[in-house]
Design an enzyme around this catalytic site. Structure first.
Site: not given
Length: 501
Positions: A254-258
């Site tokens: 997801s976006k929290r991984h980059g």
């Protein structure tokens, strides 16, 4: 018997940016089509009117083209099985619904949302599967017609036969679902809007899709779709459900991984050939060996669905960067200059590319060649070259590692000797002259190695490590002669400024 043409499809919804998971799905479909000499179809599933956006479709098409995934049928291309947007196929779905109702393979369901919720809560209380009871199954055609004619709202449900629903998955083998777990799925909501599982099956059948290759989040949808195929008497395609892509913490990417969208990677300066190579390796590997670099043509030759693993793939940004560095080295220099220029223009350091003087272009080519080996992606280039356009002397002097070097008596003697030579020689500094000066300073001060070169490097770049002087000196000297939006200081200007603060 003549072999049937392989036909595969990528069918995204234009409700957001193209995610790497969907891009991998598109790539695998494209590889299968190209490997077999079949057809790759692009279909836009835009029946979610509230969330679908034209700009998302435009971006989606642009991203696919950037990746090099051309389609044989679909938007902007056409084909014999169009239209290729679901919003333009509503009449097709309506006529097929009427057929199923006529044949008794579907029925009208007049249950209200409140009744269905009450059923669900009762099932929960009794620890039973939360499936539809089939209450409206028993309605006679006459009662059903009468209630519909009277204006009673209804959904349309598929009548599931009492037998297991089976399909073959190329990645996972034979799969079967008991019919009780599927219930009688809704095909058309009471609003008149057909549901995903219904329209996607009709589209796949009418577009003669032979292999449905998609993410494993669709496995639970597949038995419902198999039942729809069978209700119409259509051949059931082969399925291949691809594993989920995970982040480094083994949670769903997801976006929290980059960065996760294709547009984001493109903006970062990841080359499309690097991203395609990397996406191919997320769940697939070639037969034999441990090779990891493949051109698109080589992937087409090597790719087999049978070698796709069911295990989740972990997205490794370090490996993507490694591949990108590999392709940056191989890329045509003129192409790299064209791609790198906008990052410097955005920083205000270069003029518009179309209006730049030839001298600036030649100088910029040397800049890119110097710094490219030290970056993972093109967006990192301006930061690497920042000191050329703006050297923060105070920050350089107060950096703890630099301070430890500059405070030594040796460093002060080296800088004083270097500044003296600059003041005594008005001619442009060349690498050969620089080397001669440093040799004489070495003899004069007794400094050598790091003690000799680090003080000078700090004065010129603000750091005690960096590019080789024989390439750095010309870049500074030639850059100072270019008419750039931000002046590039010469070696002389840099040393004088550094020593005056």
């Amino acid at each position: 018997m003549e072999k049937k043409e392989t036909r595969v499809r990528f069918a995204p919804s234009p409700t957001g940016l193209l995610h790497v998971g969907n891009a991998r799905t598109a790539l695998y479909n494209w590889l299968v089509a190209r490997h077999t000499g079949g057809k790759f179809i692009l279909r836009i599933e835009d029946t979610d009117v509230e969330r679908s956006r034209e700009e998302h479709e435009t971006q989606l098409i642009e991203d696919l083209r950037w990746l090099g995934l051309s389609w044989d049928e679909g938007p902007e291309v056409g084909g014999p099985h169009g239209p290729y947007r679901q919003s333009e196929r509503l009449e097709i779905y309506r006529s097929h619904t009427e057929q199923l109702l006529r044949e008794g393979k579907a029925y009208r369901c007049f249950c209200t949302p409140e009744e269905l919720e009450a059923e669900r809560q009762k099932a929960i209380a009794e620890h039973r599967p939360q499936v539809y009871s089939g209450k409206c199954r028993a309605l006679s055609p006459q009662d059903s017609e009468a209630r519909a004619a009277a204006g009673a709202p209804f959904a349309v449900r598929l009548r599931i036969p009492e037998k297991p629903l089976r399909f073959h998955d190329i990645v996972r083998g034979e799969v079967a679902f008991p019919h009780e777990t599927v219930s009688d799925p809704i095909l058309v909501r009471s609003s008149g809007v057909p549901v995903y599982n219904y329209v996607v099956t009709i589209d796949d059948a009418l577009m003669q899709i032979t292999h449905v290759i998609r993410g494993d989040d669709h496995i639970s949808n597949t038995p419902k779709q198999v039942a729809i195929y069978e209700a119409f008497g259509w051949p059931v395609p082969e399925f291949a459900h691809l594993s989920t892509i995970l982040g480094s913490d083994r949670e769903r990417l997801s976006k929290r991984h980059g960065a996760t969208s294709i547009a984001s990677f493109r903006e970062m300066g990841i080359l499309p050939e690097a991203l395609v190579n990397y996406l191919a390796l997320l769940g697939w590997g070639p037969e034999g060996g441990t090779r990891e670099t493949f051109t698109a043509e080589e992937l087409v030759h090597e790719f087999r669905l049978e070698r796709v693993t069911a295990s989740p793939a972990v997205f490794d940004f370090d490996k993507l960067h490694w591949l990108n560095r590999h392709y940056l080295k191989l890329a045509d220099p003129a192409r790299l200059l064209h791609l790198a220029w906008p990052y410097f223009e955005k920083s205000g350091w270069l003029p518009a590319q179309d209006h730049a003087e030839q001298q600036i272009g030649a100088w910029f080519a040397k800049l890119v060649a110097l710094f490219l080996p030290s970056v993972d992606c093109l967006e990192q280039l301006p930061d690497k070259a920042r000191f050329l356009f703006h050297l923060d002397v105070e920050a350089a002097r107060t950096d703890p590692e630099n301070t430890a070097i500059l405070q030594t008596e040796s460093a002060q003697r080296v800088l004083a000797a270097f500044a003296q030579r600059l003041r005594e020689n008005a001619a442009p500094l060349t690498p050969e002259v620089f080397k001669s000066w440093m040799n004489s300073i070495k003899a004069e001060t007794g400094a050598k190695g790091k003690d000799l070169f680090h003080p000078v490097r700090i004065a010129l770049t603000g750091a005690h490590s960096g590019p080789e002087f024989d390439k750095l000196i010309p870049l500074m000297e030639e850059g100072s002669q270019c008419a750039l939006p931000t002046h590039v200081a010469s070696v002389r200007e840099r040393v004088e400024r550094f020593l005056s603060q």
